[in-house]
Design a protein around this motif. Structure first.
Motif, mmCIF file in Angstrom:
data_model
loop_
_atom_site.group_PDB
_atom_site.id
_atom_site.type_symbol
_atom_site.label_atom_id
_atom_site.label_comp_id
_atom_site.label_asym_id
_atom_site.label_seq_id
_atom_site.Cartn_x
_atom_site.Cartn_y
_atom_site.Cartn_z
ATOM 1 N N CYS A 88 0.838 -1.198 0.000
ATOM 2 C CA CYS A 88 0.000 0.000 0.000
ATOM 3 C C CYS A 88 0.877 1.253 0.000
ATOM 4 N N LEU A 91 1.065 3.388 4.004
ATOM 5 C CA LEU A 91 2.031 2.970 5.020
ATOM 6 C C LEU A 91 2.479 1.526 4.852
ATOM 7 N N GLY A 92 2.241 0.998 3.628
ATOM 8 C CA GLY A 92 2.860 -0.288 3.306
ATOM 9 C C GLY A 92 2.075 -1.535 3.651
ATOM 10 N N ALA A 93 0.786 -1.427 3.926
ATOM 11 C CA ALA A 93 0.007 -2.635 4.245
ATOM 12 C C ALA A 93 0.144 -3.663 3.119
ATOM 13 N N CYS A 107 -7.691 -1.017 0.944
ATOM 14 C CA CYS A 107 -6.652 -1.347 1.926
ATOM 15 C C CYS A 107 -7.296 -1.514 3.303
ATOM 16 N N LEU A 112 -7.523 3.109 1.938
ATOM 17 C CA LEU A 112 -7.151 3.630 0.615
ATOM 18 C C LEU A 112 -7.705 2.683 -0.444
HETATM 19 S S1 FES Z 1 -1.507 1.399 4.766
HETATM 20 FE FE1 FES Z 1 -2.822 3.012 5.193
HETATM 21 S S2 FES Z 1 -4.356 2.864 3.700
HETATM 22 FE FE2 FES Z 1 -3.049 1.236 3.273
#
Ligand code: FES
Ligand SMILES: [Fe+2]
Length: 335
Positions: A88, A91-93, A107, A112
């Motif tokens: 993502c 923050l990288g999810a 996300c 997001l």
């Molecule tokens: S890590 Fe925050 S929206 Fe994806």
């Protein structure tokens, strides 16, 4: 009608495993290495098979790595396949764990939403659904001249075919998977539960050369075991149309026209730094009789083909590929 054209036949007597003809003299390492080397020079346009098209039905998605790059593919709002990095941009999810809602990948960390178009620093990758397999193009990984679409081998008409996709993972490189497939001579020795009476009737460099399928084609006469002494004899041709793809096409016998496409996709290194490779194999099996109903009626005859190419065979074939990589990586490969 030749014996080969009969869908089923009964072997006169069972030959014990150790009594079959050794094939090692014909399975020349230099011949296999030459075919492999030429296969690796064929263009892929940086396209990699990532999984089965069926995985994208409904709100399904495909996620994985290609050479260490995390990617995710799903169907966008208009139904077309879309995809890109599975990290993502916020923050990288790990987007492999994010759900698809109405064609949008949402996300699961902060919501997001991606519809396949560039957004918030996220950029899509070219993806392609050929109806059986889904491909992604990674130019930075492949380093070849990009092609607009992957090189999809000719297949039977899907409406009259039975399709199955098998996926397995081994500790090896794609070339080890391709080398295994370019050695059909091991068939009846390594897989005696599936194959008998295997003869390679034409190999690269043979004067007879299978012109229709190109000089690198391997033509094999083999019988699939159904039960006991009942077998389905076929003639099959192996070709490598791309650097990570080997196609087996049944050209005579029950299921003539059926294809088995083996694709090797590099996943990246494991925790110990060893390469991991996915084998994604599509079986597109047909009967000579036209029509989907007829294909389904022929299913008992086609099933040995489908089954023979799935799980158990690949357990042995991945062991072969892993062994090859292990010996190569320690400088001990005899070929
Ligand atoms: S890590 Fe925050 S929206 Fe994806
Ligand atoms: Fe095999």
């Amino acid at each position: 009608m030749s014996r080969r054209r009969l869908p089923l036949s009964l072997r006169r007597r069972a030959v014990p495993w150790e009594g079959q003809r050794p094939t090692w003299r014909e399975a020349r390492p230099a011949l296999i290495a030459g075919a492999l080397k030429r296969a690796r020079t064929r263009p892929s346009g940086n396209w990699y098979v990532v999984g089965a098209s069926r995985a994208l039905r409904g709100e399904g998605k495909l996620a994985g790595t290609v050479a260490g790059q995390e990617i995710v593919v799903w169907r966008g709002p208009d139904g077309r396949p879309v995809g890109g990095p599975a990290i993502c941009p916020h923050l990288g999810a790990p987007l492999r764990d994010s759900p698809v809602r109405c064609g949008t990948l949402v996300c699961h960390w902060h919501g997001l939403a991606l519809d396949g178009n560039p957004y918030a620093g996220w950029s899509p990758l070219p993806v392609h659904d050929d109806g059986v397999l889904v491909w992604a193009r990674l130019d930075a990984v492949g380093g070849e001249e990009p092609l607009d679409a992957p090189v999809v081998p000719p297949r039977p008409e899907p409406s009259r075919a039975l399709t199955a996709v098998y996926t397995g993972v081994g500790v090896c490189e794609p070339e080890d998977v391709v080398a295994n497939r370019l050695d059909p001579w091991h068939g009846a020795w390594l897989h005696p539960y599936a194959f008998v009476d295997l003869t390679v009737v034409d190999a690269p460099g043979d004067p007879a050369g299978a012109m229709d399928d190109g000089p690198d084609a391997l033509t094999v006469d083999v019988s699939f075991k159904v039960a006991g002494r009942i077998v389905v004899p076929v003639r099959a041709v192996f070709t490598a149309p791309g650097p990570r793809t080997v196609v087996m096409r049944v050209c005579e016998g029950e299921g003539a026209g059926s294809v088995v496409e083996t694709h090797a996709t590099p996943l990246g290194a494991d925790g110990a730094g060893r390469p991991r490779t996915a084998v994604i194999e599509a079986v597109v099996a047909v009967s000579a009789r036209p029509g989907f109903a007829a294909a389904r009626r022929a299913a008992p005859l086609l099933r040995p083909l489908v089954r023979a190419t799935a799980g158990r065979l690949w357990r042995d074939d991945l062991a072969y590929a892993e062994r090859r990589w292990h010996l190569r990586s320690t400088g001990r490969f005899p070929g």
